[in-house]
Enzyme design. Structure first.
Site, PDB file in Angstrom:
ATOM      1  N   HIS A  18      -6.952  -2.380   9.163  1.00  0.00           N
ATOM      2  CA  HIS A  18      -6.406  -3.695   8.925  1.00  0.00           C
ATOM      3  C   HIS A  18      -6.478  -4.619  10.202  1.00  0.00           C
ATOM      4  CE1 HIS A  18      -4.080  -2.671   5.165  1.00  0.00           C
ATOM      5  NE2 HIS A  18      -4.284  -1.486   5.518  1.00  0.00           N
ATOM      6  N   GLN A  78     -12.980   0.764   0.325  1.00  0.00           N
ATOM      7  CA  GLN A  78     -13.335   2.121  -0.510  1.00  0.00           C
ATOM      8  C   GLN A  78     -13.952   1.676  -1.888  1.00  0.00           C
ATOM      9  OE1 GLN A  78      -9.563   4.004  -0.865  1.00  0.00           O
ATOM     10  NE2 GLN A  78      -9.227   3.755   1.246  1.00  0.00           N
ATOM     11  N   ASN A  99      -3.491   2.273   7.288  1.00  0.00           N
ATOM     12  CA  ASN A  99      -2.624   2.752   6.166  1.00  0.00           C
ATOM     13  C   ASN A  99      -3.531   3.235   4.924  1.00  0.00           C
ATOM     14  OD1 ASN A  99      -0.621   3.396   4.348  1.00  0.00           O
ATOM     15  ND2 ASN A  99       0.238   1.502   3.946  1.00  0.00           N
ATOM     16  N   GLY A 109      -4.792   6.864   2.412  1.00  0.00           N
ATOM     17  CA  GLY A 109      -4.835   8.402   2.231  1.00  0.00           C
ATOM     18  C   GLY A 109      -6.069   8.797   1.804  1.00  0.00           C
ATOM     19  N   TYR A 110      -6.963   7.922   1.485  1.00  0.00           N
ATOM     20  CA  TYR A 110      -8.546   8.164   1.258  1.00  0.00           C
ATOM     21  C   TYR A 110      -9.691   7.661   2.014  1.00  0.00           C
ATOM     22  CZ  TYR A 110      -6.326   9.640  -3.274  1.00  0.00           C
ATOM     23  OH  TYR A 110      -5.650  10.128  -4.197  1.00  0.00           O
ATOM     24  N   CYS A 144      -9.513  -1.950   3.840  1.00  0.00           N
ATOM     25  CA  CYS A 144      -8.783  -0.767   3.354  1.00  0.00           C
ATOM     26  C   CYS A 144      -9.177  -0.340   1.886  1.00  0.00           C
ATOM     27  CB  CYS A 144      -7.167  -0.942   3.251  1.00  0.00           C
ATOM     28  SG  CYS A 144      -6.418   0.487   3.608  1.00  0.00           S
ATOM     29  N   LEU A 145      -8.347  -0.458   0.933  1.00  0.00           N
ATOM     30  CA  LEU A 145      -8.839  -0.101  -0.427  1.00  0.00           C
ATOM     31  C   LEU A 145     -10.060  -1.121  -1.082  1.00  0.00           C
ATOM     32  CD1 LEU A 145      -8.207   1.404  -3.192  1.00  0.00           C
ATOM     33  CD2 LEU A 145      -6.841  -0.519  -3.955  1.00  0.00           C
ATOM     34  N   GLY A 149      -2.894   3.935  -3.386  1.00  0.00           N
ATOM     35  CA  GLY A 149      -3.593   4.753  -4.434  1.00  0.00           C
ATOM     36  C   GLY A 149      -5.059   5.140  -4.318  1.00  0.00           C
ATOM     37  N   GLU A 178      -5.869  -7.750  10.163  1.00  0.00           N
ATOM     38  CA  GLU A 178      -4.761  -8.705   9.929  1.00  0.00           C
ATOM     39  C   GLU A 178      -3.471  -8.042  10.966  1.00  0.00           C
ATOM     40  OE1 GLU A 178      -3.629  -6.053   6.963  1.00  0.00           O
ATOM     41  OE2 GLU A 178      -5.322  -6.951   7.711  1.00  0.00           O
ATOM     42  N   SER A 206       0.854  -1.281   0.056  1.00  0.00           N
ATOM     43  CA  SER A 206       0.019  -0.145  -0.128  1.00  0.00           C
ATOM     44  C   SER A 206       0.803   1.294  -0.002  1.00  0.00           C
ATOM     45  CB  SER A 206      -1.036  -0.114   1.292  1.00  0.00           C
ATOM     46  OG  SER A 206      -1.744  -1.002   1.016  1.00  0.00           O
ATOM     47  N   GLY A 264      -4.548  -2.108  -0.774  1.00  0.00           N
ATOM     48  CA  GLY A 264      -3.908  -1.617  -1.778  1.00  0.00           C
ATOM     49  C   GLY A 264      -3.478  -0.137  -1.720  1.00  0.00           C
TER      50      GLY A 264
END
Length: 368
Positions: free
Chosen positions: A331, A250, A288, A290-291, A246-247, A221, A333, A45, A219
């Site tokens: 996360h 989103q 972790n 940024g969005y 996480c990603l 971005g 995990e 990530s 992931g």
């Protein structure tokens, strides 16, 4: 040997070079964890980012063979206050400096990481470059201002081919957007028969694998840079139990007509408190990203908020009101960080078992 860290706002830090003797550019972010630097530097990530660790001494227990979250690190650079040259731990095999030289990653030590973190918190995430002392700062600053950061990070870190991680339990298709190995480990612990597939897999390709459940990984971005994944999720939700991290969280929101937005400086660390709205319990989590999912955009969607961050109130968990599907922004995990939320994997397995039992019951009714 000295080295520079130059930010697009004109700030220049001069410090001690370690790792590979190369120049690198990337988005400069900070992580607030007190331990787990090996997991951080190998987390996909962070692809393309220059990672600053706020804890002052890094590398003191070296690098070992067991604590990686990916085979090949994807970070652009590493920034620390002090790097340990003589690590001391029974599992240590090489130093941080040696590892970065092996993987062609530059590092810089001896700078004021507290000042750097305050700059990022004040101005937001900035582009930056780790360069040799020969580079003129004004020229680097101009190139940073003009630079357009890549948007293909998921493509870079995702597996190129599907592969199995066999077990005798439920079949889980794990979509790799930049998967941490910790997610795979948790599924393997539960004896899941896992098939890891690339980020651009189609809904039909997943359904052809006869999954009992689908896991959407973490992931790097902007989730809007992975439109094919959004279409895939639309095609599988409601047909198979789904869990996103996480990603993956989103992308699940975007697939259900919600919106995502960039955070000023993101959440990165292993000490972020999150409240479960159903139980009221608070978990300390590893994060972790940024969005985040935009709260107002959930109106008129089939999604319900399940978890919120206590630090800033952002959405940390969602569930579908009709389908067996839920996601979290953090996360569970860990790796690194506390395992307070590890039970979410058991929740996913229970959801799968419930769906399988209901399916068997429907088949029996049809036969009768």
């Amino acid at each position: 040997m000295k080295r520079q860290l130059i930010l697009e706002d004109g700030t220049v830090f001069v410090g001690k070079a370690f790792g590979a003797d190369v120049d690198r550019m990337g988005e400069v972010v900070f992580n607030t964890g007190m331990t787990g630097y090996q997991e951080v530097l190998s987390d996909p990530s962070y692809c393309g980012q220059i990672v600053t660790l706020t804890y002052p001494l890094i590398g003191n227990y070296g690098i070992n063979r067991d604590d990686f979250e990916s085979i090949t690190p994807a970070i652009s650079g590493f920034v620390v206050k002090e790097v340990a040259e003589m690590p001391s731990n029974w599992r240590s095999e090489i130093t941080l400096d040696e590892y970065f030289k092996q993987n062609n990653i530059p590092g810089i030590a001896g700078i004021d990481t507290r000042k750097l973190t305050r700059i990022i918190r004040q101005h937001g995430t900035l582009k930056g470059a780790i360069t040799s002392m020969e580079k003129k700062p004004e020229e680097v600053i101009e190139s940073l201002k003009a630079a357009v950061l890549p948007t293909d990070q998921v493509k870079k870190v995702s597996t190129k081919k599907a592969y199995p991680s066999p077990g005798r339990g439920s079949r889980v298709v794990l979509v790799d957007f930049g998967m941490k190995h910790g997610i795979l480990r948790e599924l393997n612990k539960r004896d899941c028969d896992v098939v890891v597939v690339p980020y651009n897999v189609t809904a039909q390709e997943i359904l052809n694998l006869s999954p009992d459940g689908i896991m959407l990984s973490n992931g790097p971005g902007n989730p809007k840079d992975v439109p094919q994944a959004i279409e895939m999720i639309k095609g599988v939700q409601g047909k198979v139990p789904l869990f996103g991290i996480c990603l993956g969280h989103q992308l699940f929101a975007l697939a259900n007509n919600a919106n995502t937005e960039p955070l000023k400086f993101g959440h990165r660390g292993s000490n972020h408190p999150v409240r479960d709205l159903e139980t009221g319990k608070i978990a300390i989590t590893s994060q972790n990203h940024g969005y985040a999912v935009e709260d107002a955009s959930l109106e008129n969607t089939p999604l319900e908020v399940t978890h919120v961050a206590l630090n800033d109130g952002t959405i940390e968990g969602l569930k579908h009101k009709e389908y067996p599907a839920f996601t979290v922004q953090y996360h569970p995990e860990a790796s690194p960080g506390p395992e307070d939320a590890n039970g979410l994997f058991d929740k996913f397995i229970n959801m799968i078992e419930t769906a399988k039992a209901e399916g068997e019951k429907q088949c029996q009714n049809v036969q009768i």
